[in-house]
Design an enzyme around this catalytic site. Sequence first.
Site, PDB file in Angstrom:
ATOM      1  N   MET A 176       4.351   2.370  -1.300  1.00 14.24           N
ATOM      2  CA  MET A 176       5.233   3.305  -1.805  1.00 14.24           C
ATOM      3  C   MET A 176       5.991   2.995  -2.996  1.00 14.24           C
ATOM      4  O   MET A 176       7.054   3.559  -3.345  1.00 14.24           O
ATOM      5  CB  MET A 176       6.259   3.936  -0.776  1.00 14.24           C
ATOM      6  CG  MET A 176       5.635   4.146   0.477  1.00 14.24           C
ATOM      7  SD  MET A 176       4.438   5.716   0.202  1.00 14.24           S
ATOM      8  CE  MET A 176       5.313   6.865   0.149  1.00 14.24           C
ATOM      9  N   GLY A 234       0.425   1.181   8.170  1.00 14.23           N
ATOM     10  CA  GLY A 234      -1.040   0.249   7.788  1.00 14.23           C
ATOM     11  C   GLY A 234      -2.434   0.775   8.505  1.00 14.23           C
ATOM     12  O   GLY A 234      -3.011   0.140   8.857  1.00 14.23           O
ATOM     13  N   THR A 235      -2.123   2.232   8.988  1.00  9.56           N
ATOM     14  CA  THR A 235      -3.390   2.775   9.620  1.00  9.56           C
ATOM     15  C   THR A 235      -4.693   2.529   8.728  1.00  9.56           C
ATOM     16  O   THR A 235      -5.715   2.575   8.869  1.00  9.56           O
ATOM     17  CB  THR A 235      -3.108   4.059  10.162  1.00  9.56           C
ATOM     18  OG1 THR A 235      -2.796   4.916   9.312  1.00  9.56           O
ATOM     19  CG2 THR A 235      -1.979   4.119  11.240  1.00  9.56           C
ATOM     20  N   ASN A 236      -4.466   2.792   7.258  1.00 13.95           N
ATOM     21  CA  ASN A 236      -5.514   2.733   6.642  1.00 13.95           C
ATOM     22  C   ASN A 236      -5.933   1.265   6.303  1.00 13.95           C
ATOM     23  O   ASN A 236      -7.198   1.096   6.133  1.00 13.95           O
ATOM     24  CB  ASN A 236      -5.150   3.429   5.299  1.00 13.95           C
ATOM     25  CG  ASN A 236      -5.264   4.954   5.081  1.00 13.95           C
ATOM     26  OD1 ASN A 236      -6.252   5.588   5.170  1.00 13.95           O
ATOM     27  ND2 ASN A 236      -4.099   5.494   5.158  1.00 13.95           N
ATOM     28  N   HIS A 293      -4.135   9.268  -1.894  1.00 14.69           N
ATOM     29  CA  HIS A 293      -3.294  10.248  -1.837  1.00 14.69           C
ATOM     30  C   HIS A 293      -3.339  11.362  -1.056  1.00 14.69           C
ATOM     31  O   HIS A 293      -4.475  11.908  -0.955  1.00 14.69           O
ATOM     32  CB  HIS A 293      -3.114  10.754  -3.216  1.00 14.69           C
ATOM     33  CG  HIS A 293      -2.033  11.727  -3.467  1.00 14.69           C
ATOM     34  ND1 HIS A 293      -0.646  11.209  -3.706  1.00 14.69           N
ATOM     35  CD2 HIS A 293      -1.727  12.976  -3.474  1.00 14.69           C
ATOM     36  CE1 HIS A 293       0.183  12.226  -3.787  1.00 14.69           C
ATOM     37  NE2 HIS A 293      -0.395  13.470  -3.651  1.00 14.69           N
ATOM     38  N   ASN A 344      -6.270   4.016  -5.286  1.00 12.35           N
ATOM     39  CA  ASN A 344      -5.108   4.638  -4.553  1.00 12.35           C
ATOM     40  C   ASN A 344      -5.625   5.920  -3.586  1.00 12.35           C
ATOM     41  O   ASN A 344      -6.657   6.544  -4.057  1.00 12.35           O
ATOM     42  CB  ASN A 344      -4.071   5.049  -5.495  1.00 12.35           C
ATOM     43  CG  ASN A 344      -2.858   5.615  -4.741  1.00 12.35           C
ATOM     44  OD1 ASN A 344      -2.417   5.226  -3.967  1.00 12.35           O
ATOM     45  ND2 ASN A 344      -2.296   6.924  -5.205  1.00 12.35           N
TER      46      ASN A 344
HETATM   47  C1  GRF Z   1      -1.284   7.666   3.896  1.00 17.88           C
HETATM   48  O1  GRF Z   1      -1.187   9.166   4.392  1.00 17.88           O
HETATM   49  C2  GRF Z   1      -1.386   7.634   2.473  1.00 17.88           C
HETATM   50  O2  GRF Z   1      -2.150   8.674   1.753  1.00 17.88           O
HETATM   51  C3  GRF Z   1      -0.102   7.718   1.926  1.00 17.88           C
HETATM   52  O3  GRF Z   1       0.692   7.002   2.802  1.00 17.88           O
HETATM   53  C4  GRF Z   1       0.052   6.931   4.136  1.00 17.88           C
HETATM   54  C5  GRF Z   1       0.040   5.634   4.538  1.00 17.88           C
HETATM   55  O4  GRF Z   1      -0.236   5.456   5.811  1.00 17.88           O
HETATM   56  N1  GRF Z   1       0.331   7.505   0.565  1.00 17.88           N
HETATM   57  P1  GRF Z   1      -0.717   4.115   6.608  1.00 17.88           P
HETATM   58  O5  GRF Z   1       0.200   3.184   6.287  1.00 17.88           O
HETATM   59  O6  GRF Z   1      -1.894   3.738   5.970  1.00 17.88           O
HETATM   60  O7  GRF Z   1      -0.832   4.488   8.095  1.00 17.88           O
END
Ligand code: GRF
Length: 201
Positions: free
Chosen positions: A90, A12-14, A109, A107
């Site tokens: 995922m 969940g870093t994003n 990617h 999304n």
């Molecule tokens: C990201 O690199 C995203 O592009 C990919 O999965 C990763 C998720 O990372 N689909 P996080 O869970 O947000 O750290």
Amino acid sequence: MIRLGVLISGSGTNLQAIIDAISAGRLEARIVLVVSSKADAYGLTRAREAGIPTLALTRDDYADPLAADKRIVQALRDAGADYVVLAGYMRRVRVPLLDAFPNRIVNIHPALLPSFIGAHGTADAFAYGVKVTGVTIHFANEDYDRGPIIAQQAVAIAEDDTLESLEAKIHAVEHELFPRVLQLIAQGRVSVGEDGKARIL
Ligand code: GRF
């Protein structure tokens, strides 16, 4: 102010980057629900620490993928979400979700689509030996990883890059680009034309 439902599966870093952008006033949005496809995803902890309601599904819940998506749609509707953000989710999004949020599922990617679709974009690009890869943000539709592209940013692969160092570069770009694109959506500046292409106004 848009109301976001964020779907995750992992660290969940994003998600964190989006939470931080909202707190900093760089993103005019509210996260109304975080849904995880895994009960032990660290992103759930990040959500709870930010006071965001969560829904965690398990592998068993996905035994019937359509039923799982119907449940997610219901939860998103109950929370009042108007956009869905896939932040390292995922699982494939199915018809119930796609129909409930047409051109409203965003999304991220970790490659320059349409190259290296699938679950391992960064690793596949690295293994192939391309010199430039990057990050794509697009609307999800029934065409997996091929929905309208909103924004892309290139990342050069240096001779001394390892998969780990490349992943770090990709993440750094993601954390900056994702909130920025979501702010454009919040401002109503992103639309999908009749030609199926996304445009930023
Ligand atoms: C990201 O690199 C995203 O592009 C990919 O999965 C990763 C998720 O990372 N689909 P996080 O869970 O947000 O750290």
